[in-house]
Design an enzyme around this catalytic site. Structure first.
Site, short mmCIF file in Angstrom:
data_model
loop_
_atom_site.label_atom_id
_atom_site.label_comp_id
_atom_site.label_asym_id
_atom_site.label_seq_id
_atom_site.Cartn_x
_atom_site.Cartn_y
_atom_site.Cartn_z
CG ASN A 156 -0.27 -0.28 2.50
OD1 ASN A 156 0.37 -1.31 2.65
ND2 ASN A 156 -0.40 0.62 3.44
CB SER A 204 -11.58 -2.57 1.83
OG SER A 204 -11.22 -3.05 3.08
CG HIS A 206 -12.60 2.12 1.83
ND1 HIS A 206 -11.58 3.01 2.04
CD2 HIS A 206 -12.32 1.03 2.58
CE1 HIS A 206 -10.72 2.47 2.90
NE2 HIS A 206 -11.15 1.27 3.23
CB CYS A 329 -3.76 2.81 9.27
SG CYS A 329 -4.73 2.22 7.92
C1 LIG Z 1 -2.87 -3.30 2.10
C2 LIG Z 1 -4.00 -2.94 3.00
N1 LIG Z 1 -4.55 -3.87 3.78
C3 LIG Z 1 -5.56 -3.61 4.61
C4 LIG Z 1 -6.09 -2.35 4.69
C5 LIG Z 1 -7.22 -2.09 5.65
O1 LIG Z 1 -8.39 -1.81 4.96
P1 LIG Z 1 -9.68 -1.21 5.75
O2 LIG Z 1 -9.22 0.06 6.37
O3 LIG Z 1 -10.69 -1.02 4.69
O4 LIG Z 1 -10.07 -2.23 6.74
C6 LIG Z 1 -5.57 -1.33 3.90
C7 LIG Z 1 -6.06 0.06 4.00
O5 LIG Z 1 -5.33 1.02 3.80
C8 LIG Z 1 -4.50 -1.63 3.01
O6 LIG Z 1 -3.96 -0.70 2.21
#
Ligand SMILES: Cc1ncc(COP(=O)(O)O)c(C=O)c1O
Length: 383
Positions: A156, A204, A206, A329
Site C-alpha cells: 500500500n 475492501s 472503499h 492508518c
Molecule cells: C494493504 C492494505 N490492507 C488492509 C487495509 C485495511 O483496509 P480497511 O481500512 O478497509 O479495513 C488497507 C487500508 O489502507 C491496506 O492498504
C-alpha cells in the site's frame, strides 16, 4: 478571485464512491433482514446472493467461498486470529510466517498472536521492497512447518507487486495454508485466486470506488478456521451478524466496474505515472521508492532528500493537493514508515518520503499542477 483547485492524489487511502455504485446501493438501503424467512427477508437475501455470485465470478471463486464482512482489517484479523485460535484449540503452538512490509492490520494481529504464545517469523525485503521467496523456504527448514504464510499482493505504501504466486507455491509444496491481502491489487492487477493458490484473501469496498465498511473475505472451501465473531449463523457460520446488504451490492458493482475497465484504465494511469515520475525526478534529491518494474501504475512513493515529508504534505494541502506519508492508518502515529525502513531507508529518508496515488479521476493536468507546486515548495523549503 481564482477558485481554489482541489487535487486528490491519495487513492490508496480511499477512493471516491462511484455514482453508478451509489445508484445501485440506494435501492437496497431499506431492505429486510436477509435471514428472515418472509418476503422482506427473501428480497434482501436475493440481493445478497446476487452480489456474492458476481464477486465469485469476478475473482474466480465459488459462491460458498465469499464471506461479507466490514473490510480488510476485519478480514486480516479473522484469518490470523482464526488460525491462531484453531491451532490453540487443537493444543498446538501456532506458527505464522509473513513479511516486514505488511499492512498494520496484519502486523498488529501478528503481534497479538505472539503475545498469545504463537511463533511469528517476519521475512525482510530488499531495497526495492521485494521479499526473496527462498527466505520462506529457509524459514520453514529452520523452524518447521508453519500453520500459515501471509503475504500481501501489492504494498500500500510503495505499490510494489509481491511475488505471491511463487510464495504460495512454496506454501503448497509444504502443505501450508496461504493468505494474501489483495486490497491494493484489486482492480489494478488481474486477480485469479485459483492461479495464485490462495486459501484466504481479503479486500475492501472503499479502495475500489465502492462504499466504506464492507469487505470480502475469501476462504477456500473446507479450510479450517475459527470465526472471529460468534453469534448467528450468517455467512456459513464464519461471520456472525446481520449483513450489510447495500454494502454488498455496492462492493459487487464496484468490483464489476473496476474489472471491466481495468486494462484500459491501467494503461491510462501508467502514462500519468510515467509523466509524473519523469517530472519529479528532475527535482534535485528525489528518488522513487520501490521496484522500477514490479509496481502498480497508481502509486509513486517519492523521497525528497532533506525535506520533512510532514511539512511538504501540509504545504501541498494548503494548495488543495491531498497526498500522504506512508499509510493513512499510521499517519497519526508520526512514526517513520516500517515499509521504507525495511527497504533500508534511514529514519530521516523515510520521513522525507511522500506517497502519491492516482485513480479514476486523476487527469494529466492534475499532475502538471501538482509538480509545479511541489517544485515551488521544495525550492522554498531548501532555501
Ligand atoms: C494493504 C492494505 N490492507 C488492509 C487495509 C485495511 O483496509 P480497511 O481500512 O478497509 O479495513 C488497507 C487500508 O489502507 C491496506 O492498504
Amino acid at each position: 478571485m481564482e477558485e481554489k483547485r482541489f487535487v486528490y492524489l491519495d487513492y490508496n487511502a480511499t477512493t471516491p464512491l462511484r455514482e453508478e455504485v451509489a445508484e445501485e446501493m440506494i435501492k437496497y438501503l431499506n431492505v429486510g433482514n436477509p435471514s428472515s424467512p418472509h418476503w422482506s427477508g427473501r428480497e434482501a437475501k436475493s440481493a445478497l446472493d446476487s452480489a456474492r455470485e458476481k464477486i465469485a465470478e469476478l475473482i474466480e471463486a465459488d459462491i460458498h467461498e465469499i464471506i461479507f464482512n466490514s473490510g480488510a482489517t476485519e478480514g486480516n484479523n479473522t484469518v490470523i486470529k482464526g488460525i491462531v485460535f484453531y491451532e490453540m484449540k487443537k493444543g498446538r503452538t501456532p506458527f505464522i510466517i509473513s513479511t516486514k512490509v505488511e499492512h498494520s492490520s496484519v502486523l498488529r494481529p501478528l503481534e497479538f498472536a505472539r503475545e498469545m504464545g504463537a511463533k511469528v517469523e517476519l521475512i525482510g525485503v530488499d531495497s526495492y521492497g521485494l521479499p526473496d521467496p527462498d527466505d520462506f523456504r529457509k524459514a520453514i527448514k529452520k523452524n518447521g512447518k508453519p500453520s500459515l504464510i501471509s503475504v500481501m499482493l501489492v504494498n500500500n505504501e510503495t505499490g510494489v507487486i509481491m511475488p505471491v504466486e511463487e510464495i504460495a507455491k512454496i506454501a503448497k509444496e509444504n502443505d501450508v495454508l496461504f493468505h494474501t491481502d489483495i486490497v491494493q491489487g484489486v482492480g489494478k492487477v488481474r486477480i485469479n485466486l485459483k492461479e495464485i493458490g490462495a486459501d484466504f484473501a481479503v479486500f475492501s469496498g472503499h479502495k475500489i470506488y465502492g462504499p466504506k465498511g464492507i469487505g470480502v473475505l475469501f476462504i477456500r472451501k473446507q479450510t479450517p478456521l475459527e470465526p472471529l465473531l460468534h453469534g448467528g449463523k450468517q455467512e456459513d457460520g464464519l461471520r456472525a451478524g446481520t449483513q450489510n446488504v447495500s454494502g454488498a451490492v455496492g462492493i459487487a458493482k464496484a468490483l464489476e466496474l473496476c474489472e471491466n475497465e481495468r486494462e484500459e484504465e491501467m494503461r491510462r494511469l501508467r502514462k500519468i505515472q510515467r509523466i509524473f515520475e519523469e517530472m519529479i525526478l528532475e527535482i534535485d534529491g528525489t528518488k522513487i521508492n520501490g521496484h522500477p518494474e514490479f509496481r502498480i501504475p497508481t502509486t509513486s512513493n517519492v523521497l525528497f532528500k532533506g525535506i520533512e515529508g510532514e511539512t511538504l504534505l501540509m504545504a501541498l494541502d494548503l494548495e488543495g493537493i491531498a497526498v500522504s506519508i506512508g499509510s493513512a492508518c499510521s499517519a497519526e502515529s508520526k512514526t517513520p514508515s516500517h515499509v521504507l525502513m525495511a527497504m533500508g531507508l534511514s529514519q530521516e529518508e523515510a520521513q522525507s518520503s511522500i506517497r502519491f496515488s492516482f485513480g479514476l479521476f486523476t487527469k494529466e493536468d492534475d499532475i502538471y499542477y501538482t509538480v509545479e507546486k511541489i517544485k515551488k515548495i521544495v525550492s522554498r523549503l531548501r532555501r
